[in-house]
Each structure stands twice: as structure tokens, then as C-alpha cells.
Design a protein around this motif. Structure first.
Motif, PDB file in Angstrom:
ATOM      1  N   LEU A   1       0.825  -1.214   0.000  1.00  0.00           N
ATOM      2  CA  LEU A   1       0.000   0.000   0.000  1.00  0.00           C
ATOM      3  C   LEU A   1       0.859   1.263   0.000  1.00  0.00           C
ATOM      4  N   LEU A   2       1.955   1.250   0.753  1.00  0.00           N
ATOM      5  CA  LEU A   2       2.840   2.418   0.791  1.00  0.00           C
ATOM      6  C   LEU A   2       3.479   2.651  -0.576  1.00  0.00           C
ATOM      7  N   CYS A   3       3.881   1.576  -1.225  1.00  0.00           N
ATOM      8  CA  CYS A   3       4.489   1.717  -2.550  1.00  0.00           C
ATOM      9  C   CYS A   3       3.455   2.163  -3.587  1.00  0.00           C
ATOM     10  N   LYS A   4       2.339   1.482  -3.598  1.00  0.00           N
ATOM     11  CA  LYS A   4       1.318   1.734  -4.624  1.00  0.00           C
ATOM     12  C   LYS A   4       0.722   3.133  -4.515  1.00  0.00           C
ATOM     13  N   ASN A   5       0.411   3.543  -3.290  1.00  0.00           N
ATOM     14  CA  ASN A   5      -0.310   4.807  -3.104  1.00  0.00           C
ATOM     15  C   ASN A   5       0.597   6.020  -2.925  1.00  0.00           C
ATOM     16  N   TYR A   6       1.809   5.813  -2.386  1.00  0.00           N
ATOM     17  CA  TYR A   6       2.661   6.960  -2.045  1.00  0.00           C
ATOM     18  C   TYR A   6       4.090   6.843  -2.566  1.00  0.00           C
ATOM     19  N   ASN A   7       4.392   5.744  -3.264  1.00  0.00           N
ATOM     20  CA  ASN A   7       5.737   5.508  -3.784  1.00  0.00           C
ATOM     21  C   ASN A   7       6.790   5.536  -2.668  1.00  0.00           C
ATOM     22  N   ILE A   8       6.389   5.147  -1.484  1.00  0.00           N
ATOM     23  CA  ILE A   8       7.325   5.021  -0.365  1.00  0.00           C
ATOM     24  C   ILE A   8       7.823   3.582  -0.332  1.00  0.00           C
ATOM     25  N   PHE A   9       9.119   3.405  -0.489  1.00  0.00           N
ATOM     26  CA  PHE A   9       9.665   2.056  -0.434  1.00  0.00           C
ATOM     27  C   PHE A   9      10.760   1.928   0.613  1.00  0.00           C
ATOM     28  N   GLN A  10      10.932   2.955   1.414  1.00  0.00           N
ATOM     29  CA  GLN A  10      11.954   2.906   2.451  1.00  0.00           C
ATOM     30  C   GLN A  10      11.408   3.573   3.709  1.00  0.00           C
ATOM     31  N   VAL A  11      11.366   2.835   4.799  1.00  0.00           N
ATOM     32  CA  VAL A  11      10.935   3.365   6.092  1.00  0.00           C
ATOM     33  C   VAL A  11      11.967   2.956   7.134  1.00  0.00           C
ATOM     34  N   ASP A  12      12.509   3.928   7.829  1.00  0.00           N
ATOM     35  CA  ASP A  12      13.464   3.626   8.896  1.00  0.00           C
ATOM     36  C   ASP A  12      12.688   3.231  10.150  1.00  0.00           C
ATOM     37  N   VAL A  13      13.051   2.102  10.717  1.00  0.00           N
ATOM     38  CA  VAL A  13      12.341   1.575  11.877  1.00  0.00           C
ATOM     39  C   VAL A  13      13.314   1.364  13.024  1.00  0.00           C
ATOM     40  N   ARG A  14      12.918   1.802  14.203  1.00  0.00           N
ATOM     41  CA  ARG A  14      13.720   1.537  15.396  1.00  0.00           C
ATOM     42  C   ARG A  14      13.186   0.299  16.098  1.00  0.00           C
ATOM     43  N   TYR A  15      14.101  -0.592  16.466  1.00  0.00           N
ATOM     44  CA  TYR A  15      13.715  -1.829  17.121  1.00  0.00           C
ATOM     45  C   TYR A  15      14.158  -1.825  18.580  1.00  0.00           C
ATOM     46  N   GLY A  16      13.552  -2.709  19.368  1.00  0.00           N
ATOM     47  CA  GLY A  16      13.920  -2.832  20.765  1.00  0.00           C
ATOM     48  C   GLY A  16      15.191  -3.649  20.930  1.00  0.00           C
ATOM     49  N   ASP A  17      15.646  -3.760  22.155  1.00  0.00           N
ATOM     50  CA  ASP A  17      16.863  -4.509  22.453  1.00  0.00           C
ATOM     51  C   ASP A  17      16.623  -6.008  22.336  1.00  0.00           C
ATOM     52  N   SER A  18      17.624  -6.716  21.846  1.00  0.00           N
ATOM     53  CA  SER A  18      17.570  -8.173  21.839  1.00  0.00           C
ATOM     54  C   SER A  18      17.728  -8.675  23.267  1.00  0.00           C
ATOM     55  N   SER A  19      17.133  -9.820  23.557  1.00  0.00           N
ATOM     56  CA  SER A  19      17.262 -10.409  24.891  1.00  0.00           C
ATOM     57  C   SER A  19      18.407 -11.415  24.958  1.00  0.00           C
ATOM     58  N   ARG A  20      19.147 -11.570  23.900  1.00  0.00           N
ATOM     59  CA  ARG A  20      20.262 -12.522  23.894  1.00  0.00           C
ATOM     60  C   ARG A  20      21.235 -12.187  25.029  1.00  0.00           C
ATOM     61  N   GLY A  21      21.637 -13.213  25.767  1.00  0.00           N
ATOM     62  CA  GLY A  21      22.605 -13.027  26.841  1.00  0.00           C
ATOM     63  C   GLY A  21      22.004 -12.616  28.170  1.00  0.00           C
ATOM     64  N   LYS A  22      20.709 -12.320  28.197  1.00  0.00           N
ATOM     65  CA  LYS A  22      20.063 -11.929  29.446  1.00  0.00           C
ATOM     66  C   LYS A  22      19.671 -13.171  30.243  1.00  0.00           C
ATOM     67  N   SER A  23      19.403 -12.980  31.532  1.00  0.00           N
ATOM     68  CA  SER A  23      18.980 -14.088  32.384  1.00  0.00           C
ATOM     69  C   SER A  23      17.586 -14.552  31.991  1.00  0.00           C
ATOM     70  N   ALA A  24      17.219 -15.745  32.433  1.00  0.00           N
ATOM     71  CA  ALA A  24      15.889 -16.277  32.131  1.00  0.00           C
ATOM     72  C   ALA A  24      14.804 -15.334  32.650  1.00  0.00           C
ATOM     73  N   PHE A  25      14.999 -14.806  33.843  1.00  0.00           N
ATOM     74  CA  PHE A  25      14.004 -13.883  34.407  1.00  0.00           C
ATOM     75  C   PHE A  25      13.859 -12.640  33.534  1.00  0.00           C
ATOM     76  N   LYS A  26      14.983 -12.061  33.107  1.00  0.00           N
ATOM     77  CA  LYS A  26      14.943 -10.852  32.287  1.00  0.00           C
ATOM     78  C   LYS A  26      14.308 -11.133  30.926  1.00  0.00           C
ATOM     79  N   LYS A  27      14.549 -12.307  30.381  1.00  0.00           N
ATOM     80  CA  LYS A  27      13.923 -12.668  29.106  1.00  0.00           C
ATOM     81  C   LYS A  27      12.405 -12.744  29.259  1.00  0.00           C
ATOM     82  N   LYS A  28      11.961 -13.387  30.326  1.00  0.00           N
ATOM     83  CA  LYS A  28      10.524 -13.488  30.590  1.00  0.00           C
ATOM     84  C   LYS A  28       9.915 -12.102  30.806  1.00  0.00           C
ATOM     85  N   GLN A  29      10.630 -11.261  31.554  1.00  0.00           N
ATOM     86  CA  GLN A  29      10.114  -9.928  31.844  1.00  0.00           C
ATOM     87  C   GLN A  29      10.038  -9.073  30.586  1.00  0.00           C
ATOM     88  N   GLN A  30      11.072  -9.114  29.765  1.00  0.00           N
ATOM     89  CA  GLN A  30      11.042  -8.318  28.546  1.00  0.00           C
ATOM     90  C   GLN A  30       9.886  -8.748  27.650  1.00  0.00           C
TER      91      GLN A  30
END
Length: 206
Positions: free
Chosen positions: A151-180
Motif C-alpha cells: 500500500l505504501l508503494c502503490k499509493n505513495y511511492n514510499i519504499f523505504q521506512v526507517d524503523v527503530r527496534y527494541g533490544d535483543s534479549s540474547r545473553g540476558k537471564s531467564a528472568f529478564k527474558k521473561k520480563q522483557q
């Protein structure tokens, strides 16, 4: 920083990047023939499904984490301390602005679901119902991203959107992984209802 196409953006799960849409004109978008005629209705249905199942997913997630998450979810799953894409559009916002905000939200969610699913496969490998729901939610989210891209390409010719992602949980404790995971899913429950209400009037006939 160079041009980051949609597919590559989905792989950037760990490094935060700026959250802005870039309007690009020219031949950057793929053929509009990639859009199905029912793309808008399909997008509506996908958002409706995610909205209808979000609370159930969160509740099942809490149940599978055991204590103290089952009894102290308000405290442990408070999402105030985590990054989640700002969703400042409303029903009167411009359609393009809504579509870009939706893309950022669901691209973030897709990456987060991958993170949560990986952790749960490690921490709760016997929680078949939870893992199935996570996989189904991810599948729906990926389909939605594909439709929003179209829809973004077809209607607005937008083909690039910068997106910010959250932190990976790799290396965190089991509790922190569950909490995140529970923080992200708690915030998801709060935001998806708003997203569904905002998107609805923007997916009618052009």
C-alpha cells in the motif's frame, strides 16, 4: 547511511535506528501488480485478528511463565521502561501518516515476536499452545507488513521506512527474558486496540 530496503529492515532486530519515513520518487517501488485487489480488506482483517487475540496471547504468556509473573504482572510487566514505537496518529490523521506509523509498529512487533518466540522455545519448550499462538501471531504480522509495504508503494511511492527496534534479549537471564517478553506483550495489548480503531476509516475505498 545508505538505502535500507523493506526486507533488510526486518532483519535489523538489535540495532536501534531512527524512526522516520522517507518519501522516494522514481522507480524504487516494485511493480504495483504485486498488490492483490483485496489488499485493503485483507489488511483490515489482519489488524482485526491481531486485536482480537492480543489479550489472550498476553494472558497465556503470563500463565506459562509461572510465579512471580502470574501474581505480580502489574509490577513486572509494566512497559514504562522499554522502547515501543510511538503511535501518535489518530482517525483524523492523513492516510499516509497512518500507514507509515502502522508499518513502524508492526515491523517492530514482528522483530519482538521473533525475540520472544526464540526465548520461549528455550525456556518453555513444552508450552505448545503458547508457541503455536506466537507463531500464528508472527505469521499474521508478516502478512500485514507485506500488505502495508504494498500500500505504501502503490499509493505513495514510499519504499523505504526507517524503523527503530527494541533490544535483543540474547545473553540476558531467564528472568529478564521473561520480563522483557511480558513488557512488550503488555504494551502490544494497549496499542493494538488503538491501531485498529485508527486504521479502520483509512482502509475504505480510495
Amino acid at each position: 547511511t545508505g538505502v535500507v530496503p523493506f526486507v533488510a529492515l526486518l532483519l535489523l532486530q538489535r540495532r536501534p535506528v531512527a524512526g522516520r519515513a522517507l518519501l522516494v520518487t522514481g522507480s524504487g517501488c516494485p511493480s504495483h501488480g504485486l498488490c492483490r485487489s483485496s489488499v485493503q480488506e485483507q489488511t483490515r482483517r489482519q489488524v482485526a485478528v491481531l486485536n482480537a487475540t492480543a489479550q489472550e496471547l498476553f494472558s497465556l504468556y503470563l500463565k506459562c511463565q509461572g510465579e512471580p509473573f502470574s501474581s505480580e504482572s502489574d509490577k513486572l510487566c509494566n512497559p514504562a521502561g522499554i522502547f515501543f514505537p510511538a503511535f501518535r496518529v489518530n482517525r483524523t490523521s492523513e492516510r499516509k501518516e497512518v500507514m507509515v506509523a502502522m508499518y513502524k509498529l508492526f515491523a517492530f512487533l514482528n522483530a519482538s515476536l521473533g525475540n520472544i518466540t526464540r526465548d520461549q522455545e528455550e525456556l518453555n519448550p513444552m508450552a505448545k499452545e503458547l508457541l503455536e499462538r506466537l507463531h500464528n501471531t508472527t505469521k499474521t504480522t508478516r502478512g500485514l507488513i507485506s500488505n502495508l509495504t504494498c500500500l505504501l508503494c502503490k499509493n505513495y511511492n514510499i519504499f523505504q521506512v526507517d524503523v527503530r527496534y527494541g533490544d535483543s534479549s540474547r545473553g540476558k537471564s531467564a528472568f529478564k527474558k521473561k520480563q522483557q517478553g511480558c513488557q512488550v506483550l503488555r504494551k502490544y495489548v494497549q496499542v493494538i486496540g488503538q491501531a485498529a480503531r485508527v486504521l479502520l476509516p483509512h482502509l475504505g475505498p480510495s
